[in-house]
Each structure stands twice: as structure tokens, then as C-alpha cells.
Design an enzyme around this catalytic site. Structure first.
Site, short mmCIF file in Angstrom:
data_model
loop_
_atom_site.label_atom_id
_atom_site.label_comp_id
_atom_site.label_asym_id
_atom_site.label_seq_id
_atom_site.Cartn_x
_atom_site.Cartn_y
_atom_site.Cartn_z
N ASP A 184 -7.88 -3.10 9.79
CA ASP A 184 -8.49 -3.32 11.11
C ASP A 184 -8.04 -4.66 11.68
OD1 ASP A 184 -9.87 -0.95 10.97
OD2 ASP A 184 -11.80 -1.87 10.44
N LEU A 213 0.83 -1.20 0.00
CA LEU A 213 0.00 0.00 0.00
C LEU A 213 0.87 1.26 0.00
CD1 LEU A 213 -2.84 1.40 0.47
CD2 LEU A 213 -2.44 1.09 2.91
N GLY A 273 20.56 -3.16 33.41
CA GLY A 273 21.70 -2.25 33.54
C GLY A 273 22.51 -2.23 32.24
N GLY A 274 23.82 -2.11 32.37
CA GLY A 274 24.70 -2.02 31.19
C GLY A 274 24.64 -3.25 30.32
N GLU A 329 1.32 -0.25 9.93
CA GLU A 329 -0.14 -0.43 9.94
C GLU A 329 -0.81 0.74 10.68
OE1 GLU A 329 -1.69 -4.35 10.09
OE2 GLU A 329 0.17 -5.22 9.33
N GLY A 330 -0.24 1.91 10.49
CA GLY A 330 -0.76 3.14 11.10
C GLY A 330 0.06 3.52 12.32
N SER A 334 1.14 5.65 15.80
CA SER A 334 0.33 5.92 17.00
C SER A 334 -0.53 7.16 16.79
CB SER A 334 1.24 6.13 18.21
OG SER A 334 1.85 4.91 18.56
C1 LIG Z 1 9.61 -2.29 8.55
C2 LIG Z 1 8.41 -1.75 7.87
C3 LIG Z 1 7.50 -2.62 7.28
C4 LIG Z 1 6.38 -2.11 6.61
N1 LIG Z 1 5.51 -2.98 5.99
C5 LIG Z 1 4.54 -2.48 5.18
C6 LIG Z 1 3.76 -3.34 4.35
O1 LIG Z 1 3.87 -4.57 4.39
N2 LIG Z 1 2.87 -2.78 3.51
C7 LIG Z 1 2.70 -1.43 3.43
O2 LIG Z 1 1.89 -0.99 2.61
N3 LIG Z 1 3.39 -0.59 4.22
C8 LIG Z 1 4.32 -1.08 5.08
N4 LIG Z 1 5.08 -0.23 5.87
C9 LIG Z 1 4.82 1.20 5.81
C10 LIG Z 1 4.22 1.76 7.09
O3 LIG Z 1 2.88 1.37 7.22
C11 LIG Z 1 4.40 3.29 7.06
O4 LIG Z 1 5.78 3.52 7.25
C12 LIG Z 1 3.57 4.01 8.08
O5 LIG Z 1 2.21 3.93 7.78
C13 LIG Z 1 3.96 5.49 8.23
O6 LIG Z 1 4.11 6.12 6.99
P1 LIG Z 1 5.44 6.95 6.69
O7 LIG Z 1 6.59 6.10 7.02
O8 LIG Z 1 5.35 7.47 5.31
O9 LIG Z 1 5.40 8.15 7.71
P2 LIG Z 1 4.61 9.56 7.54
O10 LIG Z 1 3.21 9.29 7.11
O11 LIG Z 1 5.44 10.45 6.69
O12 LIG Z 1 4.62 10.08 9.02
C14 LIG Z 1 5.68 10.87 9.59
C15 LIG Z 1 5.19 11.39 10.93
O13 LIG Z 1 4.07 12.28 10.74
C16 LIG Z 1 2.97 11.85 11.52
N5 LIG Z 1 1.70 12.12 10.86
C17 LIG Z 1 1.35 11.88 9.58
N6 LIG Z 1 0.08 12.23 9.36
C18 LIG Z 1 -0.41 12.69 10.53
C19 LIG Z 1 -1.67 13.22 10.96
N7 LIG Z 1 -2.73 13.31 10.15
N8 LIG Z 1 -1.79 13.62 12.26
C20 LIG Z 1 -0.74 13.55 13.11
N9 LIG Z 1 0.46 13.07 12.76
C21 LIG Z 1 0.63 12.64 11.50
C22 LIG Z 1 3.18 10.34 11.69
O14 LIG Z 1 2.47 9.81 12.78
C23 LIG Z 1 4.69 10.28 11.87
O15 LIG Z 1 5.01 10.59 13.19
C24 LIG Z 1 6.17 -0.72 6.58
C25 LIG Z 1 7.08 0.16 7.19
C26 LIG Z 1 8.19 -0.34 7.81
C27 LIG Z 1 9.17 0.64 8.42
#
Ligand SMILES: Cc1cc2nc3c(=O)[nH]c(=O)nc-3n(C[C@H](O)[C@H](O)[C@H](O)COP(=O)(O)OP(=O)(O)OC[C@H]3O[C@@H](n4cnc5c(N)ncnc54)[C@H](O)[C@@H]3O)c2cc1C
Length: 379
Positions: free
Chosen positions: A239, A125, A339-340, A363-364, A366
């Protein structure tokens, strides 16, 4: 209310624990060190029924249900969180999406192979500029005769390098209105290739890659679900995915707690085991309490899914938020108890601390979970 597992669920969870300890335990630290993805181990999990836990028997699944699945991911994550995420993606992002949105032909072709571990699947995605905001994705699917032509690059796809089946989300044009569609394709489709392999901080025994589509032609039968409903398919599927990630976070936290209890009984300072110090006991008590709360939430939300609740979006977001942040706090304390030594690679808590971090992001994040929860509360 019934707080007992069914006999079947108990047996499945015990079996996952045995597999994790006996098969995953011996090589877990080395896989982390070398960033080694062992497909063979995943396939063994599949042969035992752990990659098709919510797939009905008529489609080749073990049909053990979401509660047994959640408990099994916890057990696997205690030992190797990288294998746990691969298991979670296959069960809840790939199989569930095909089961709920696929045609009979897609179910018949893909599910028996995925559920038995014959095939590994992935869910693609995210893009470089579309993470928390997947609607801004740029990968396109343009109508081409009676099929589609896909172009674009997805990133950070778990299981990407080892996937035989790929679910990919694209933009599409619905009579001038931009929308999104989902497609299901097989490895080896011309125009589809694997791009960059990521070198990660944690869950290093899992594969994370770019997925590249260059004039990749798919027949109309590759469409997953209705045209234009891609984003709905992605969000509904996530979900269920969040139950798996919460289970992974809880498994990591429980392992950190177990390591800390053991270490505190062995480590002697001031002439007695540190477990006799109130400062350490209070940390252990807080860790154990937090794990217990998250586990109770986990099985409740898994039960909601299993009993056919139409939507459990808010509850799954609450669970994923609490479990992942709880895991962060518990792993932090686990290093403190050690600890260390906790800072050293010889100790498992060092790996758990790194593995935990991603559960607050994928998957979203926090922040996105809080957004989903707030929308659920405010309407
Ligand atoms: C090891 C790994 C495995 C993954 N596996 C998959 C997978 O199998 N399939 C897939 O499709 N994706 C996958 N992902 C992608 C993952 O779901 C995304 O990295 C994640 O959803 C965050 O997107 P981003 O990295 O672009 O961060 P960004 O969206 O750029 O976020 C950067 C910061 O901005 C904050 N932010 C963004 N929008 C808002 C908002 N509206 N309100 C407040 N704060 C906000 C975020 O919380 C974060 O702190 C993977 C990522 C990793 C690192």
C-alpha cells in the site's frame, strides 16, 4: 484543508530537486545507455536523509514523513527514474516493513544502516510463476532445529545485486496448513546468492535480479513479523509502496511535460514556433492538467499515510493506477510534440517513454489495481 507543504517538507523536496539536477542529471543518459547502477549516488542520497524519510529519529531516520518523501521521489524521478525506484523500494518496501513488523532487535540492527544509506535493501516477493498471484509462490521455509531452511528462487528483485539487507517471502507449513512467512537477512548469508541480472527496457540505472536460496539456514530471529503472516505483511507494505511508484510515474510525466513545453517554443514549422499551433497547445494543456490531478491525489494519499490512516489500500491503488496510466498518456503525447526527434535517443523524452512503462506493471499491474479498487468499493 491546508494545501501548503510544511517548511520541513518544502526544504526536503527542494533539496531532492537540487540533488537530482546537480548530481543525477549529468550521468543519467549514460547510466541508461550502459545500464549502470551507481550505488555511490544512492548512498549520497542516504547520507542526506532521503533513504530513511519515514523512519523515526530514534531508529536513525530523518522522519520527514510520507508527504516530503512523495515529493522527493517526484523530483528524483524527473531526472533519473531508475534511482527513484531504488529510493522508493528502500523507503517504502524495506524500511516501512521493518519499522511496522520488525522486532526491536531487527529495528536496532537494520534501520540505522538503511536510513543513512550505509546499507541498501530489497523486497523479494515475486517468483517466475508467482507475480500477480504471490500466494502461489514456491520458495519454502522449512523448520530446521530452532531456525529455518530456505529453498527457492525469487525473480525481478529491485536493488537485488546491490542489497545488503533482503526481505524475502516464502511458503511455510503451519501445522499442515500452507501459509507464508517473511524473513529479513543480510548479504553474505551462506546459501543465498544473486542469480540472473535482467537487461531491461527502462529504469536501466536500477538493478533487477533473481535471488537464489539453496539450503539457506536462518535463525528464528530472522523471521519478520509473525510466522504465517507473510502475505499480509507484503500486501500491507505494498500500500505504501504504491505511493512511491505513483510519485515515480508523476516525476517522469512532469519531466516529459517540461521537455515538451521547452521544445515546442524552440521548434519552428510553418514560420512560427509549434507552441503557437492550437493542436500542440491542446496536447500541452491536457498533459499539464493530468499531471496536476495526479499530484493532488499523490499528496492526499501520502497525507493519509502520514496522518496514520489504518488502511488506505483502495486510495493507494487508485493513485497508482491513475498516476501510472496518466504518465503513459503524457509520455505518449510528449513524443508526439517532439515529432521524429522524440524517437531519437538524443532527446530525453525517448528515455522517459521507456522508463514510464514499468510503472503500470510493478507493485501490482493496472489490472490488479482495478481488482483492489473494485473490492474496496464492493466490499
Ligand atoms: C523492473 C521490475 C522490477 C521489479 N521489482 C520487484 C521487486 O523489487 N520485488 C518484487 O517482489 N517484484 C518485483 N517486480 C515484479 C512485479 O511486481 C511483477 O512483474 C508484477 O507484479 C506482475 O507479475 P508478472 O510479471 O508475473 O505478470 P503476471 O502476473 O503473469 O501478469 C500477466 C498479465 O496478466 C494479468 N493478470 C494477472 N492476474 C490477473 C487478474 N486476476 N485479473 C486480471 N488480469 C490479471 C496482469 O495484469 C498482466 O497483464 C519487478 C518487475 C519488474 C519488471
Amino acid at each position: 484543508m491546508d494545501f501548503q507543504f510544511s517548511d520541513e517538507a518544502r526544504m526536503a523536496i527542494d533539496g531532492a530537486k537540487r540533488f537530482a539536477v546537480e548530481k543525477l542529471g549529468p550521468g543519467a543518459a549514460e547510466r541508461d545507455e550502459k545500464a549502470e547502477v551507481e550505488v555511490k549516488l544512492l548512498k549520497e542520497l542516504g547520507e542526506l536523509g532521503y533513504l530513511g524519510m519515514t523512519v523515526p529519529e530514534e531508529h536513525g531516520g530523518s522522519a520527514l514523513g510520507a508527504v516530503a518523501y512523495a515529493g522527493s521521489v517526484v523530483e528524483v524521478a524527473k531526472v533519473d527514474a531508475g534511482v527513484a525506484v531504488a529510493m522508493s523500494v528502500q523507503n517504502s518496501l524495506v524500511n516501512d516493513a521493518i519499522e511496522h513488523f520488525g522486532t526491536e532487535a531487527q529495528k536496532g540492527e537494520f534501520l540505522p544502516k538503511l536510513a543513512s544509506g550505509g546499507w541498501i535493501g530489497c523486497f523479494s516477493l515475486t517468483e517466475a510463476n508467482a507475480g500477480s498471484d504471490p500466494a502461489s509462490m514456491r520458495t519454502t521455509a522449512v523448520k530446521d532445529g530452532d531456525g529455518y531452511l530456505l529453498n527457492g528462487t525469487k525473480n525481478f528483485t529491485t536493488n537485488g545485486a546491490i542489497a545488503d539487507a533482503v526481505i524475502v517471502f516464502t511458503r511455510c507449513d503451519l501445522g499442515g496448513k500452507p501459509a507464508n512467512s517473511a524473513f529479513l537477512l543480510k548479504k553474505g548469508t551462506p546459501g543465498f546468492s544473486i542469480g540472473k541480472h535482467e537487461n531491461k527496457m527502462g529504469i536501466r540505472s536500477s538493478s533487477t535480479t533473481e535471488m537464489v536460496f539453496t539450503n539457506c539456514r536462518l535463525p528464528k530471529e530472522a523471521l519478520l513479523g509473525e510466522e504465517g503472516k507473510g502475505l499480509k505483511i507484503a500486501l500491507t507494505t505494498l500500500d505504501g509502496g504504491r505511493i512511491g511508484i505513483a510519485a515515480q510515474a508523476i516525476g517522469i510525466a512532469e519531466a516529459a511535460l517540461d521537455e515538451s513545453v521547452r521544445y515546442s517554443k524552440e521548434r519552428v514549422q510553418f514560420g512560427k514556433p509549434i507552441a503557437e499551433l492550437e493542436g500542440i497547445q491542446f496536447m500541452l494543456a491536457d498533459m499539464a492538467t493530468e499531471v496536476e490531478v495526479a499530484k493532488t491525489m499523490l499528496f492526499r494519499v501520502a497525507w493519509m499515510k502520514e496522518s496514520g490512516a489504518k488502511r488506505y489500500t483502495k486510495e493507494a491503488a487508485m493513485l497508482k493506477l491513475f498516476a501510472s496510466e496518466m504518465s503513459h498518456r503524457v509520455c505518449h503525447k510528449a513524443i508526439q510534440v517532439h515529432g521524429g526527434y522524440g524517437f531519437m535517443k538524443e532527446y530525453k523524452v525517448e528515455r522517459l517513454y521507456r522508463d514510464q512503462r514499468i510503472t503500470e506493471i510493478y507493485e501490482g499491474t493496472s489490472e490488479i489495481q482495478r481488482f483492489v479498487i473494485a473490492r474496496g468499493i464492493l466490499g
